[in-house]
Design an enzyme around this catalytic site. Sequence first.
Site, PDB file in Angstrom:
ATOM      1  N   ASP A 179      57.121 -94.934  33.804  1.00  0.00           N
ATOM      2  CA  ASP A 179      57.605 -94.657  35.144  1.00  0.00           C
ATOM      3  C   ASP A 179      57.025 -93.285  35.547  1.00  0.00           C
ATOM      4  OD1 ASP A 179      59.491 -94.346  37.345  1.00  0.00           O
ATOM      5  OD2 ASP A 179      60.516 -92.952  35.995  1.00  0.00           O
ATOM      6  N   ASP A 230      58.295 -90.574  38.512  1.00  0.00           N
ATOM      7  CA  ASP A 230      59.291 -89.514  38.762  1.00  0.00           C
ATOM      8  C   ASP A 230      60.348 -89.472  37.669  1.00  0.00           C
ATOM      9  OD1 ASP A 230      58.025 -90.261  41.275  1.00  0.00           O
ATOM     10  OD2 ASP A 230      59.459 -88.928  42.253  1.00  0.00           O
ATOM     11  N   ASP A 245      61.407 -85.019  39.534  1.00  0.00           N
ATOM     12  CA  ASP A 245      61.619 -85.889  40.695  1.00  0.00           C
ATOM     13  C   ASP A 245      60.872 -85.368  41.926  1.00  0.00           C
ATOM     14  OD1 ASP A 245      62.627 -88.092  41.893  1.00  0.00           O
ATOM     15  OD2 ASP A 245      64.594 -87.224  42.349  1.00  0.00           O
ATOM     16  N   THR A 300      55.041 -97.260  38.740  1.00  0.00           N
ATOM     17  CA  THR A 300      55.898 -96.411  39.562  1.00  0.00           C
ATOM     18  C   THR A 300      56.318 -97.144  40.832  1.00  0.00           C
ATOM     19  OG1 THR A 300      55.879 -94.399  40.925  1.00  0.00           O
ATOM     20  CG2 THR A 300      53.749 -95.362  40.446  1.00  0.00           C
ATOM     21  N   ASP A 325      66.728 -90.432  47.643  1.00  0.00           N
ATOM     22  CA  ASP A 325      66.314 -91.444  48.617  1.00  0.00           C
ATOM     23  C   ASP A 325      66.767 -92.802  48.109  1.00  0.00           C
ATOM     24  OD1 ASP A 325      64.351 -92.112  46.643  1.00  0.00           O
ATOM     25  OD2 ASP A 325      62.921 -90.737  47.537  1.00  0.00           O
ATOM     26  N   LYS A 380      59.929-103.844  38.450  1.00  0.00           N
ATOM     27  CA  LYS A 380      59.087-103.352  37.360  1.00  0.00           C
ATOM     28  C   LYS A 380      58.823-104.396  36.274  1.00  0.00           C
ATOM     29  CE  LYS A 380      59.489 -98.478  38.248  1.00  0.00           C
ATOM     30  NZ  LYS A 380      59.467 -97.105  37.754  1.00  0.00           N
ATOM     31  N   ASP A 412      63.419 -93.626  33.235  1.00  0.00           N
ATOM     32  CA  ASP A 412      64.697 -92.897  33.294  1.00  0.00           C
ATOM     33  C   ASP A 412      65.800 -93.703  33.970  1.00  0.00           C
ATOM     34  OD1 ASP A 412      63.105 -92.355  35.780  1.00  0.00           O
ATOM     35  OD2 ASP A 412      65.000 -91.439  36.392  1.00  0.00           O
TER      36      ASP A 412
HETATM   37  P1  IMP Z   1      59.313 -93.792  40.167  1.00  0.00           P
HETATM   38  O1  IMP Z   1      60.399 -92.976  39.515  1.00  0.00           O
HETATM   39  O2  IMP Z   1      57.949 -93.400  39.674  1.00  0.00           O
HETATM   40  O3  IMP Z   1      59.555 -95.256  40.094  1.00  0.00           O
HETATM   41  O4  IMP Z   1      59.250 -93.344  41.721  1.00  0.00           O
HETATM   42  C1  IMP Z   1      60.341 -93.507  42.592  1.00  0.00           C
HETATM   43  C2  IMP Z   1      60.190 -92.601  43.792  1.00  0.00           C
HETATM   44  O5  IMP Z   1      58.976 -92.857  44.507  1.00  0.00           O
HETATM   45  C3  IMP Z   1      61.259 -92.876  44.834  1.00  0.00           C
HETATM   46  O6  IMP Z   1      62.458 -92.216  44.525  1.00  0.00           O
HETATM   47  C4  IMP Z   1      60.624 -92.355  46.109  1.00  0.00           C
HETATM   48  O7  IMP Z   1      60.901 -90.987  46.277  1.00  0.00           O
HETATM   49  C5  IMP Z   1      59.122 -92.511  45.884  1.00  0.00           C
HETATM   50  N1  IMP Z   1      58.487 -93.549  46.720  1.00  0.00           N
HETATM   51  C6  IMP Z   1      57.424 -93.349  47.505  1.00  0.00           C
HETATM   52  N2  IMP Z   1      57.051 -94.504  48.105  1.00  0.00           N
HETATM   53  C7  IMP Z   1      57.890 -95.452  47.686  1.00  0.00           C
HETATM   54  C8  IMP Z   1      57.979 -96.865  47.947  1.00  0.00           C
HETATM   55  O8  IMP Z   1      57.195 -97.470  48.684  1.00  0.00           O
HETATM   56  N3  IMP Z   1      58.987 -97.512  47.312  1.00  0.00           N
HETATM   57  C9  IMP Z   1      59.829 -96.883  46.479  1.00  0.00           C
HETATM   58  N4  IMP Z   1      59.774 -95.586  46.199  1.00  0.00           N
HETATM   59  C10 IMP Z   1      58.814 -94.853  46.804  1.00  0.00           C
HETATM   60 MG    MG Z   2      61.849 -92.541  37.678  1.00  0.00          MG
END
Ligand code: IMP
Ligand code: MG
Length: 419
Positions: free
Chosen positions: A153, A155, A161, A189, A341, A349, A373
């Site tokens: 993943d 963020d 984050d 992601t 958000d 996923k 996470d």
């Molecule tokens: P991950 O933790 O890598 O899965 O990223 C999640 C974060 O990506 C979300 O909390 C958003 O802040 C950001 N994000 C940006 N674009 C998108 C989208 O199109 N869908 C979902 N999350 C997005």
């Molecule tokens: Mg994450």
Amino acid sequence: MTSRYRVEYALKTHRRDQLIEWIKGLLAVPFVLHSQPTAVFEPQGETVDQMSSNAQRRYAEIMKDVEEMIKDHIAHQKNGTHDRSKLKLLVPSVGTFFTPLQLHDAFLWQDQRRYISFRRFVAPSFNDIRLILNTAQVMSLVRGGPLELVTFDGDVTLYDDGQSLMSDNPVIPRLLGLMRKGTKIGIVTAAGYTEAHRYYERLHGLLDALNASDIPLALKQNLIVLGGESNYCFKFAGDSPDLLKLVPKKEWLLDEMLLWEESDVTELLDIAEASLKDTVKNMRLQATIIRKDRAVGIVPQDGSKFHREALEETVLITQKILDMSSVGRRLPFCAFNGGNDVFVDIGDKSWGVMACQRFFGGIEGGKTLHVGDQFLSAGANDFKARLACTTAWIASPAETIQLLDEIAELDELQQRKQR
Ligand code: IMP
Ligand code: MG
């Protein structure tokens, strides 16, 4: 009664992991029987070493018993009777195990680092058990090796984050170390962008380092990015300005994904958008709606912070409305709380990880590890990866580093054993 049920369900069940809670309950018994809190003011009793070796033996025995029960559950899985295993009766929410878990050895490993059995006042905790499960998982993967694919993943897992993977991030040499050994890497992601450049902005530290490294070209190709959960696939390309190239859909899309209709995508996102707008209005949130090709979400206006309760409420309402819609039963989606958000993405996923497995020629779930996470059962987006492969649940980028160091250390021990 109804409202009590709702409070229990909405605020508690999805915030608990039943397997971890169950193990925690089992370990609470030896903690109560063997910890010696009175020793703090009555020093003539058992020494801490005597106490800890007793407690350690009992904890380790319990972990061995759970390890055996998981083996039994796997045997039931193979016979198609997983719903009748003893583990399933005790912990109804357990799903598929792709490998056995070496819980006994993992407990001893973590006990040497966290001194769990030395504690007199603090019982084995949720985090102790989460980390023991991670260690048990990587022990099984490394000992049953080779670990072929690791998906991450973004963020909170690779970087903080909302941040980006910068060149000084200590995860970079660890990822390159894995790639040097031939392990494939997928970054799965939720961040969903159609252009390579946006991913370059988020991941440039890693991409630049890989490009500059002396890793053979064939191994450099083993890095892909699956964005928007399972919607956009890019692969490393040293000759592209953004070091990433869009992968044609026929190279990674699964057959089932070809059946996802555009009209359904629009319908689902329309319902999700209406639900988000409604919650924004009712809860007076200072939010902006973001609508994309394959996602819709809310982000705070002017960088303010949403309350955790508002984020959870928004996610649970949207999830429920989509679950009850007919399009929500036809099309996979993922509604999650991103920390500050809320997004609803098409796909999830599990599809993202399966697409990586397919892209790399059909890697099995028992040879794949997803590190993330967000593993709560509602409002979290890494949870669905459990359908596709083994997983490790980390709580910060620092824990990801620890986990990768553990994999390297266990791998080294394994290599030495085989020599
Ligand atoms: P991950 O933790 O890598 O899965 O990223 C999640 C974060 O990506 C979300 O909390 C958003 O802040 C950001 N994000 C940006 N674009 C998108 C989208 O199109 N869908 C979902 N999350 C997005
Ligand atoms: Mg994450």
